[in-house]
Design a protein around this motif. Structure first.
Motif, PDB file in Angstrom:
ATOM      1  N   PHE A 174       0.784  -1.264  -0.068  1.00 24.47           N
ATOM      2  CA  PHE A 174       0.131  -0.091  -0.078  1.00 24.47           C
ATOM      3  C   PHE A 174       0.726   1.171  -0.139  1.00 24.47           C
ATOM      4  CE2 PHE A 174      -2.973   2.794   2.333  1.00 24.47           C
ATOM      5  CZ  PHE A 174      -3.808   3.036   1.218  1.00 24.47           C
ATOM      6  N   LEU A 175       2.076   1.170   0.750  1.00 24.12           N
ATOM      7  CA  LEU A 175       2.801   2.430   0.935  1.00 24.12           C
ATOM      8  C   LEU A 175       3.487   2.655  -0.467  1.00 24.12           C
ATOM      9  CD1 LEU A 175       4.490   1.833   4.362  1.00 24.12           C
ATOM     10  CD2 LEU A 175       2.346   3.289   3.534  1.00 24.12           C
ATOM     11  N   SER A 176       3.386   1.647  -1.609  1.00 19.50           N
ATOM     12  CA  SER A 176       4.069   1.923  -2.746  1.00 19.50           C
ATOM     13  C   SER A 176       2.956   2.679  -3.696  1.00 19.50           C
ATOM     14  CB  SER A 176       4.394   0.618  -3.689  1.00 19.50           C
ATOM     15  OG  SER A 176       5.152  -0.102  -2.897  1.00 19.50           O
ATOM     16  N   PHE A 177       1.822   3.095  -3.483  1.00 21.11           N
ATOM     17  CA  PHE A 177       0.980   3.915  -4.081  1.00 21.11           C
ATOM     18  C   PHE A 177       1.793   5.211  -4.489  1.00 21.11           C
ATOM     19  CE2 PHE A 177      -3.564   2.229  -3.627  1.00 21.11           C
ATOM     20  CZ  PHE A 177      -3.286   0.845  -3.927  1.00 21.11           C
ATOM     21  N   ASP A 178       1.244   5.787  -5.618  1.00 22.60           N
ATOM     22  CA  ASP A 178       1.672   6.929  -6.071  1.00 22.60           C
ATOM     23  C   ASP A 178       0.987   8.190  -5.771  1.00 22.60           C
ATOM     24  OD1 ASP A 178       2.771   9.033  -7.746  1.00 22.60           O
ATOM     25  OD2 ASP A 178       2.627   8.175  -9.700  1.00 22.60           O
ATOM     26  N   GLU A 179       1.514   9.029  -4.805  1.00 29.33           N
ATOM     27  CA  GLU A 179       0.731   9.996  -4.006  1.00 29.33           C
ATOM     28  C   GLU A 179       0.590  11.123  -5.510  1.00 29.33           C
ATOM     29  OE1 GLU A 179       1.863  11.763  -0.616  1.00 29.33           O
ATOM     30  OE2 GLU A 179       3.049   9.996   0.062  1.00 29.33           O
ATOM     31  N   ASN A 180       1.230  11.039  -6.563  1.00 30.39           N
ATOM     32  CA  ASN A 180       1.102  12.078  -7.469  1.00 30.39           C
ATOM     33  C   ASN A 180      -0.311  11.599  -8.604  1.00 30.39           C
ATOM     34  OD1 ASN A 180       3.002  13.941  -6.760  1.00 30.39           O
ATOM     35  ND2 ASN A 180       4.588  12.523  -7.580  1.00 30.39           N
ATOM     36  N   ASP A 181      -0.593  10.270  -8.309  1.00 34.18           N
ATOM     37  CA  ASP A 181      -1.696   9.839  -9.185  1.00 34.18           C
ATOM     38  C   ASP A 181      -3.004  10.188  -8.321  1.00 34.18           C
ATOM     39  OD1 ASP A 181      -3.871   7.476  -9.360  1.00 34.18           O
ATOM     40  OD2 ASP A 181      -2.640   7.721 -10.972  1.00 34.18           O
ATOM     41  N   GLU A 182      -3.836  10.918  -8.737  1.00 33.04           N
ATOM     42  CA  GLU A 182      -5.029  11.298  -8.022  1.00 33.04           C
ATOM     43  C   GLU A 182      -5.818  10.290  -7.294  1.00 33.04           C
ATOM     44  OE1 GLU A 182      -9.072  14.007  -8.667  1.00 33.04           O
ATOM     45  OE2 GLU A 182      -7.440  13.839 -10.247  1.00 33.04           O
ATOM     46  N   GLU A 183      -6.055   8.968  -8.259  1.00 36.07           N
ATOM     47  CA  GLU A 183      -6.925   7.993  -7.533  1.00 36.07           C
ATOM     48  C   GLU A 183      -6.293   7.507  -6.483  1.00 36.07           C
ATOM     49  OE1 GLU A 183      -8.308   4.014  -9.512  1.00 36.07           O
ATOM     50  OE2 GLU A 183      -9.356   5.592 -10.217  1.00 36.07           O
ATOM     51  N   GLN A 184      -4.990   7.110  -6.804  1.00 36.28           N
ATOM     52  CA  GLN A 184      -4.228   6.563  -5.762  1.00 36.28           C
ATOM     53  C   GLN A 184      -3.937   7.199  -4.471  1.00 36.28           C
ATOM     54  OE1 GLN A 184      -0.546   4.504  -7.244  1.00 36.28           O
ATOM     55  NE2 GLN A 184      -1.672   3.983  -9.077  1.00 36.28           N
ATOM     56  N   HIS A 185      -3.654   8.526  -4.423  1.00 36.97           N
ATOM     57  CA  HIS A 185      -3.653   9.493  -3.585  1.00 36.97           C
ATOM     58  C   HIS A 185      -4.936   9.479  -2.694  1.00 36.97           C
ATOM     59  CE1 HIS A 185      -2.197  12.940  -1.299  1.00 36.97           C
ATOM     60  NE2 HIS A 185      -3.415  13.289  -1.297  1.00 36.97           N
ATOM     61  N   GLN A 186      -6.010   9.337  -3.434  1.00 32.16           N
ATOM     62  CA  GLN A 186      -7.311   9.412  -2.481  1.00 32.16           C
ATOM     63  C   GLN A 186      -7.489   8.108  -1.859  1.00 32.16           C
ATOM     64  OE1 GLN A 186      -9.732  12.088  -2.767  1.00 32.16           O
ATOM     65  NE2 GLN A 186     -10.174  11.039  -1.053  1.00 32.16           N
ATOM     66  N   HIS A 187      -6.988   7.002  -2.303  1.00 36.26           N
ATOM     67  CA  HIS A 187      -7.127   5.736  -1.666  1.00 36.26           C
ATOM     68  C   HIS A 187      -6.193   5.702  -0.258  1.00 36.26           C
ATOM     69  CE1 HIS A 187      -9.777   3.680  -4.519  1.00 36.26           C
ATOM     70  NE2 HIS A 187      -8.695   3.515  -5.477  1.00 36.26           N
ATOM     71  N   LEU A 188      -5.095   6.483  -0.385  1.00 32.25           N
ATOM     72  CA  LEU A 188      -4.261   6.707   0.803  1.00 32.25           C
ATOM     73  C   LEU A 188      -4.818   7.351   1.774  1.00 32.25           C
ATOM     74  CD1 LEU A 188      -0.952   7.449  -0.984  1.00 32.25           C
ATOM     75  CD2 LEU A 188      -1.363   5.333   0.472  1.00 32.25           C
ATOM     76  N   HIS A 189      -5.558   8.558   1.336  1.00 33.23           N
ATOM     77  CA  HIS A 189      -6.322   9.493   2.259  1.00 33.23           C
ATOM     78  C   HIS A 189      -7.533   8.709   2.766  1.00 33.23           C
ATOM     79  CE1 HIS A 189      -9.262  12.477   3.530  1.00 33.23           C
ATOM     80  NE2 HIS A 189      -8.245  13.216   3.793  1.00 33.23           N
ATOM     81  N   ASP A 190      -8.256   7.765   1.953  1.00 33.62           N
ATOM     82  CA  ASP A 190      -9.410   7.356   2.509  1.00 33.62           C
ATOM     83  C   ASP A 190      -9.218   6.157   3.373  1.00 33.62           C
ATOM     84  OD1 ASP A 190     -10.789   8.984   0.890  1.00 33.62           O
ATOM     85  OD2 ASP A 190     -11.271   7.278  -0.734  1.00 33.62           O
TER      86      ASP A 190
END
Length: 203
Positions: free
Chosen positions: A124-140
């Motif tokens: 999960f920590l490999s998600f791309d924070e610059n990708d809007e959808e993946q960043h949203q998942h991190l926040h959610d």
């Protein structure tokens, strides 16, 4: 059609330790063996001779992640053993404790264990924070998890290894302000939960 034997000695992204053996013949799975590799920890022996009220906190140590489920189960077993019937208020508080656990654990499982596979990520920590959808998942993920944690904390004392539940009731009750704050956090997390559902519906 292919034939193959697959053995996974250490499955990641699960709570605990597990292995998996598969036998595939002519494109069909012939055999599946899923094994939980947990060693005996002798909890049943450890509680022998202990005071009844000491058993639930001890048994909550079966699992750090779902300890509140174990403490609730142990309390219910002890109450059944002595014929103690908890009040409706106590049952409501126990349900709220479990709701907090379920919200937190679903966020843990769906986002941290499962979702990386949907995006071909190792974790999960490999998600791309610059990708809007993946960043949203991190926040959610952390918003939902925090809402579940808070509910368990105000009702049960802690989100892990709860301190308030006991035989016949709770040692402490949440305040009106804490309950209102829990409602706010849960309502705020609802859009995140709906986005999570939508993500898995697309699978």
């Amino acid at each position: 059609m292919h034939s193959q034997d697959i053995s996974l000695d250490a499955i990641s992204k699960v709570e605990g330790h597990a292995k998996l053996d598969l036998r595939i013949r002519d494109g069909k799975v012939e055999h599946v063996h899923y094994q939980i590799q947990e060693y005996k920890r002798f909890f049943s022996k450890a509680v022998e001779g202990k005071p009844l009220v000491a058993i639930p906190p001890l048994l909550s140590r079966i699992c750090g992640t779902c300890s509140n489920a174990h403490i609730m189960c142990a309390i219910e077993a002890c109450e059944n053993a002595i014929g103690l019937q908890p009040s409706l208020q106590t049952m409501d508080l126990r349900h709220l404790t479990m709701y907090g656990l379920n919200i937190r654990d679903h966020a843990l499982h769906l986002y941290i264990f499962v979702m990386p596979d949907l995006y071909n990520k190792d974790n999960f920590l490999s998600f791309d924070e610059n990708d809007e959808e993946q960043h949203q998942h991190l926040h959610d993920c952390f918003e939902i998890k925090a809402a579940g944690n808070y509910l368990a904390q105000i009702v049960a004392g802690r989100s892990v290894h709860a301190t308030f539940p006991t035989l016949g009731g709770f040692n402490h009750l949440p305040s009106k302000e804490e309950i209102e704050e829990a409602v706010r956090k849960l309502e705020a997390a609802r859009p995140a939960a709906l986005r999570c559902i939508a993500t898995f519906e697309r699978c």
